[in-house]
Write a protein that holds these residues in place. Structure first.
Motif, mmCIF file in Angstrom:
data_model
loop_
_atom_site.group_PDB
_atom_site.id
_atom_site.type_symbol
_atom_site.label_atom_id
_atom_site.label_comp_id
_atom_site.label_asym_id
_atom_site.label_seq_id
_atom_site.Cartn_x
_atom_site.Cartn_y
_atom_site.Cartn_z
ATOM 1 N N SER A 67 41.493 41.212 46.935
ATOM 2 C CA SER A 67 41.869 42.154 45.884
ATOM 3 C C SER A 67 41.307 41.678 44.552
ATOM 4 C CB SER A 67 43.403 42.273 45.797
ATOM 5 O OG SER A 67 43.777 43.108 44.719
ATOM 6 N N ARG A 68 40.749 42.675 43.810
ATOM 7 C CA ARG A 68 40.257 42.391 42.463
ATOM 8 C C ARG A 68 40.312 43.684 41.670
ATOM 9 N NH1 ARG A 68 34.507 39.392 40.859
ATOM 10 N NH2 ARG A 68 35.072 38.938 38.680
ATOM 11 N N GLN A 69 41.171 43.729 40.670
ATOM 12 C CA GLN A 69 41.400 44.959 39.934
ATOM 13 C C GLN A 69 40.364 45.131 38.819
ATOM 14 O OE1 GLN A 69 43.639 47.135 40.946
ATOM 15 N NE2 GLN A 69 44.236 45.714 42.565
ATOM 16 N N PRO A 70 39.780 46.337 38.700
ATOM 17 C CA PRO A 70 38.785 46.580 37.636
ATOM 18 C C PRO A 70 39.315 46.298 36.236
ATOM 19 C CG PRO A 70 38.757 48.367 39.243
ATOM 20 C CD PRO A 70 39.935 47.501 39.587
ATOM 21 N N ALA A 71 40.612 46.608 36.004
ATOM 22 C CA ALA A 71 41.183 46.400 34.677
ATOM 23 C C ALA A 71 41.298 44.922 34.329
ATOM 24 C CB ALA A 71 42.552 47.069 34.595
ATOM 25 N N ASP A 72 41.322 44.055 35.343
ATOM 26 C CA ASP A 72 41.460 42.615 35.118
ATOM 27 C C ASP A 72 40.314 41.865 35.785
ATOM 28 O OD1 ASP A 72 43.002 40.944 33.648
ATOM 29 O OD2 ASP A 72 44.497 40.561 35.187
ATOM 30 N N TRP A 73 39.138 42.495 35.792
ATOM 31 C CA TRP A 73 37.991 42.019 36.577
ATOM 32 C C TRP A 73 37.570 40.602 36.204
ATOM 33 C CZ3 TRP A 73 36.017 44.123 40.820
ATOM 34 C CH2 TRP A 73 34.762 43.691 41.266
ATOM 35 N N GLU A 74 37.584 40.278 34.912
ATOM 36 C CA GLU A 74 37.086 38.985 34.453
ATOM 37 C C GLU A 74 38.169 37.910 34.420
ATOM 38 O OE1 GLU A 74 35.410 39.754 30.689
ATOM 39 O OE2 GLU A 74 33.777 40.983 31.449
ATOM 40 N N ASN A 75 39.372 38.267 34.853
ATOM 41 C CA ASN A 75 40.480 37.318 34.733
ATOM 42 C C ASN A 75 40.976 36.773 36.064
ATOM 43 O OD1 ASN A 75 40.596 37.499 31.875
ATOM 44 N ND2 ASN A 75 41.723 39.416 32.043
ATOM 45 N N ILE A 76 41.331 37.650 36.996
ATOM 46 C CA ILE A 76 41.959 37.172 38.229
ATOM 47 C C ILE A 76 41.462 37.940 39.453
ATOM 48 C CG2 ILE A 76 44.085 36.401 37.065
ATOM 49 C CD1 ILE A 76 45.388 39.015 38.043
ATOM 50 N N PHE A 77 41.702 37.352 40.633
ATOM 51 C CA PHE A 77 41.513 38.028 41.916
ATOM 52 C C PHE A 77 42.407 37.353 42.944
ATOM 53 C CE2 PHE A 77 38.322 34.675 41.855
ATOM 54 C CZ PHE A 77 38.385 34.122 43.131
ATOM 55 N N GLY B 135 36.813 29.284 39.443
ATOM 56 C CA GLY B 135 38.168 29.469 38.945
ATOM 57 C C GLY B 135 39.148 28.451 39.465
ATOM 58 N N ARG B 136 40.456 28.777 39.315
ATOM 59 C CA ARG B 136 41.529 27.859 39.662
ATOM 60 C C ARG B 136 42.717 28.646 40.180
ATOM 61 N NH1 ARG B 136 42.494 26.056 34.824
ATOM 62 N NH2 ARG B 136 41.086 24.273 34.900
ATOM 63 N N ILE B 137 43.438 28.098 41.171
ATOM 64 C CA ILE B 137 44.638 28.730 41.713
ATOM 65 C C ILE B 137 45.741 28.699 40.665
ATOM 66 C CG2 ILE B 137 46.409 28.664 43.508
ATOM 67 C CD1 ILE B 137 43.711 29.357 44.637
ATOM 68 N N VAL B 138 46.343 29.862 40.381
ATOM 69 C CA VAL B 138 47.421 29.919 39.387
ATOM 70 C C VAL B 138 48.732 30.456 39.961
ATOM 71 C CG1 VAL B 138 45.879 30.109 37.403
ATOM 72 C CG2 VAL B 138 46.612 32.195 38.593
ATOM 73 N N ILE C 24 37.119 31.342 35.780
ATOM 74 C CA ILE C 24 36.694 30.477 34.694
ATOM 75 C C ILE C 24 36.297 31.296 33.470
ATOM 76 C CG2 ILE C 24 34.265 30.411 35.394
ATOM 77 C CD1 ILE C 24 34.271 27.432 34.692
ATOM 78 N N SER C 25 36.010 32.583 33.681
ATOM 79 C CA SER C 25 35.609 33.476 32.591
ATOM 80 C C SER C 25 36.788 34.187 31.944
ATOM 81 C CB SER C 25 34.633 34.529 33.128
ATOM 82 O OG SER C 25 35.239 35.304 34.158
ATOM 83 N N THR C 26 38.017 33.797 32.276
ATOM 84 C CA THR C 26 39.199 34.525 31.812
ATOM 85 C C THR C 26 39.269 34.634 30.291
ATOM 86 O OG1 THR C 26 41.605 34.600 31.885
ATOM 87 C CG2 THR C 26 40.597 32.423 31.825
#
Length: 286
Positions: free
Chosen positions: A128-138, A162-165, A177-179
């Motif tokens: 899952s990867r939401q377009p509205a939060d594309w550069e932040n999380i998946f 990235g990193r597990i949050v 990492i681009s968040t």
């Protein structure tokens, strides 16, 4: 009254048919009579030919119409088969393109994993990867049941992404990492320049126009050039040392001529990945 007229029409048709057949029979008989005058024979031949054409015309028309209908049906069936083949071909091409892209990503992942021999690895897929939060999380399809823990680094393609949050039993949330999240724990990195000097800093943002990570908090006068390698420094204890992050693309100096922002092209296309690897722990020293 209608029945009477219908019967009347049928009687007329029957009379015309009988008269026509009688005329044809008479003409054939006269034509075969050698003693008949030539004029009478020619007239009989003409009548026979005309009658034959009149009788044959409907049959020819029916046969021709039948052939046209058959051709039309065959053309329709061929058209449907061609449409079906075109649709199947398009589906095959789409499937091949998808498989080719996945194969390329898997090859890159295998190549990267081969360099991480000092770490335990947990392979996972992006679910899952939401377009509205594309550069932040998946989201990935591995969680605590598979050994995933918070703050574990995640790599893909050629390097760190990235990193597990957040952890669930069978899934986990990864912060890229681009968040743009200002409250996120920043990734500590270092540049290894041409002189093998190490310049420390942190990844503090992402430039969409340049498609580059922004490295800041650089406190050095050492030379930084385009093409220098950027790796994790291990400072802060959240991310292991030496994970590949990317390459320097340009340097923006401050008013005093010191490097203020370094633009780093990520090792992996952050817009296009479907398989990842969670770095679980260092094997050595345990």
């Amino acid at each position: 009254m209608r029945k009477f007229f219908a019967n009347k029409k049928l009687i007329i048709v029957m009379i015309i048919l009988i008269a026509t057949l009688s005329t044809v029979a008479l003409s054939f008989r006269v034509r075969e009579n050698r003693s008949a005058p030539p004029f009478i024979q020619r007239m009989a031949n003409d009548i026979s030919n005309v009658a034959a054409q009149v009788i044959a015309a409907p049959m020819v028309a029916v046969h021709s119409g039948y052939n046209q209908v058959v051709d039309l049906v065959n053309t329709y069936n061929e058209n449907q088969d061609l449409k079906k083949n075109v649709t199947q071909l398009q589906q095959i091409q789409a499937t091949n393109n998808t498989l080719r892209a996945e194969n390329t990503q898997l090859k890159k992942q295998l190549k990267l994993n081969a360099t991480l021999s000092d770490y335990t690895q947990i392979p996972a897929s992006v679910v899952s990867r939401q377009p509205a939060d594309w550069e932040n999380i998946f989201m990935i399809n591995k969680g605590s049941r598979q050994g995933v823990k918070k703050n574990m680094p995640v790599v893909s393609g050629a390097g760190l992404i990235g990193r597990i949050v957040e952890i669930h039993d069978f899934s986990a949330k990864v912060e890229l990492i681009s968040t743009s999240n200002t409250n996120a724990d920043r990734t500590a990195v270092e540049i290894v320049n041409k002189k093998s000097q190490r310049i420390n800093g942190i990844i503090s943002g992402y430039d969409k126009d340049d498609e580059a990570l922004l490295m800041t908090q650089i406190n050095t006068k050492n030379a930084i050039e385009k093409g220098d390698t950027v790796v994790t420094s291990g400072l802060g204890g959240l991310t292991p040392k030496g994970l590949f992050v990317g390459k320097v693309t340009r340097v923006k100096d401050d008013d005093y001529g010191r490097p203020a922002t370094v633009y780093v092209r990520p090792a992996t296309d952050l817009n296009d990945f479907s398989v990842v690897t969670v770095i679980s722990r260092a094997v050595q020293g345990e």
